[in-house]
Design an enzyme around this catalytic site. Sequence first.
Site, mmCIF file in Angstrom:
data_model
loop_
_atom_site.group_PDB
_atom_site.id
_atom_site.type_symbol
_atom_site.label_atom_id
_atom_site.label_comp_id
_atom_site.label_asym_id
_atom_site.label_seq_id
_atom_site.Cartn_x
_atom_site.Cartn_y
_atom_site.Cartn_z
ATOM 1 N N ASP A 84 11.041 4.699 2.654
ATOM 2 C CA ASP A 84 11.523 4.345 3.985
ATOM 3 C C ASP A 84 10.804 5.209 5.000
ATOM 4 O O ASP A 84 11.171 6.363 5.220
ATOM 5 C CB ASP A 84 13.038 4.545 4.072
ATOM 6 C CG ASP A 84 13.596 4.129 5.436
ATOM 7 O OD1 ASP A 84 12.800 3.732 6.304
ATOM 8 O OD2 ASP A 84 14.822 4.204 5.611
ATOM 9 N N SER A 126 3.190 -4.392 -6.897
ATOM 10 C CA SER A 126 2.159 -3.799 -7.744
ATOM 11 C C SER A 126 2.743 -3.328 -9.065
ATOM 12 O O SER A 126 3.934 -3.078 -9.191
ATOM 13 C CB SER A 126 1.495 -2.609 -7.023
ATOM 14 O OG SER A 126 2.365 -2.005 -6.093
ATOM 15 N N ASP A 156 12.398 3.658 11.047
ATOM 16 C CA ASP A 156 13.791 3.394 11.356
ATOM 17 C C ASP A 156 13.903 2.735 12.718
ATOM 18 O O ASP A 156 13.064 2.945 13.604
ATOM 19 C CB ASP A 156 14.614 4.686 11.326
ATOM 20 C CG ASP A 156 14.805 5.197 9.916
ATOM 21 O OD1 ASP A 156 15.341 4.441 9.078
ATOM 22 O OD2 ASP A 156 14.379 6.330 9.623
#
Length: 705
Positions: A268, A197, A271
């Site tokens: 993030d 984007s 995990d």
Amino acid sequence: MFFTDKTKLDSPLGWQKQFRRLLPFLLSIIFTLAVSSQSISSAPKSTEILWDTYGIPHIYGSNAQGAFKAFGWAQTQSHANLLLRLYGQARGKAAEYWGEEYIDSDKWVLTMGVPKRAIAWYKAQNPAFRSYIDAFADGINAYAKEHRNLIDDEVEVVLPVKPEDVLSHLQRLLLFTFVVNQGSVAQVSQHQSPAASNGWAIAPKRSASGKAMLLANPHLPWGDLLWYEAQITAPGIDAYGSTLVGIPVLAIAFNDNLGWTHTVNTHDGWDAYELKLQNNGYLFDGKVRPFETASFPLKVKQKNGSLREQIFTVKSSVHGAVVSKKDSTLALRVVGQDSSGVLAQWWDMARAKNLNQFQKVLQRLQLSMFTVMYADREGHIMHLFNGQVPVRQQGDFIYWQGIIPGDTSKTLWTKNHPYQDLPKVIDPASGWLQNANDPPWTTTSPLAIKANDYPPYMAPRGPMYFRAQSSARMLAEDESISFDEMVAYKHSTRMELAERILDELIGAAQQQQDELTRRAAHVLAAWDRKADADSRGAVLFSFWVDAIDFDTVFKTPWNEKSPFKTPDGLADPQSAVKALADAAAKVEKAYKKLDIAWGDVFRLRSGNLDLPANGGDGDRGIFRVVNYAPTGDGRFQAAGGDSYVAAVEFSQPVKALALIGYGNSSQPNSPHVSDQLPLFARQQLRPVWRTRKEITAHLEERKAF
């Protein structure tokens, strides 16, 4: 002119008589003026959809429930087949409905616990918003009941749609497509998203009009993840924007006071923990823990129409769902699984009237990822690195991109950073903000957010890729940006990469004895360094880029101390020239000439349309992103990239242009499947109609409820 008898008017009684006699006439004038100036923001007595000639629904709701029901109806009218297929996948029953090819999809949805969590999310809604989700589902079912003949037979099995289906789809999309997806799990060290984007916010000090401006420009594949453009109006809301098909609120929007867009940020939110198996369990802090298990009947439709059933068992550790791989057993931990208020947050963002109200909504942090780029009529602009960022005890961003030891609580995060911890800048001295999926540190120049002020796992230190550098350069070089210039910049196909290395490549190639290499140098020297439809040399350069190694080609690598000017130069000109000779041979063999126009090779195809394309891969530093897929005839067809585009200036009234390149419908035989594609090919946006007067002047259809 209405009062002709002055004597009678001089007495109080005369005034009263004349006023009572003229009152109906005066009221009729007031009513006429009110109606003639009425915008779509006024509350109607009933709910209706006004469809404009581009297939954009302008929903005019008497109350919120009415608006949500109409939005469900509108999405189904425009995208019934796609919407129902998406909901079928979100149920984890796509293989039961449509066969073997959906087994992996169903297993992913069931492993991540999507259907069960959707029930919990539905119960967690406050009564008012739960009724809104109910109404959206009612609108879908009402359209399907009335227009069954317009819906493909194979997707009717999903009907009726339940409110929980809406929340299952939201989860599958937001948490298990964007935050984490099957592809990124397969390559655990690469936290990839299917999207990209561009987003800009320009302050009055850098705007030619003295008004803040916003550019929204998400990039997605042109397949299942389609944007849907709409206006939603009800008491307390008058918002225009877009959302992904199946989502009941606008995800990118503006109103008369403010607007925002999202970009996929370097966030993030998941995990992978490697488990040490022992005694049918796993080790954690020196003790063996048993897995939690859940079993599901997984039905698969056979070619003869029968169903084959198997039991699918999902194991979970304290970290999350377990994914078994060939050499290890991994457990996935994903943020956002208790964020049942995502839809309500987006809804209230669209209802906000100023920056303070907007930030109070953002502080809920129900949206698990995505940068927020904001502008408003008061002149404020903001970049927020939004998302649920886990509080981690150790490691930098690179560490958490890998596989994490799962046998200790020291690596197990249990809470997220609050709003005040997230990287954010409001009204920077530069007067502009940009994000093109680069880390937040490079949102403006001079740098306004310092990486050293945040935990090293918050976001990577770099690099800043060429598309983001092109984005920043266009804003930094123009001290007074007009609305029309912003739109023109949005369509820029200039290759930032070419500016760094093309002169060296041409110089080295011109010194060669090989005739083909010298001709290639001549073509590149004459090239305008753009990927416009008539650009000659862009195809050759693109083939050359495909042949080089980005990790070794540059003499000067990217450096965070010079983020807008590196990498630069050729590390090995002779190797680069050899790659050019190879690329030239391929281009000449495929197209019979080296200087073939970009639009002759790269095409925009939909139905009977076959148009020359412009734009290209963002890795080359092209701001106007278009991703292509080979068509088998030596050509390439647009398959993703620029999807929804909105350019907004917060003047009075608000000025706005928009485009959905593939059109606002995917239903067979709809005139809006590709009616905006010619505009896309011409690098044009279309006007946004927001007032009743504008909409009725371009009215295609009206639906009253």
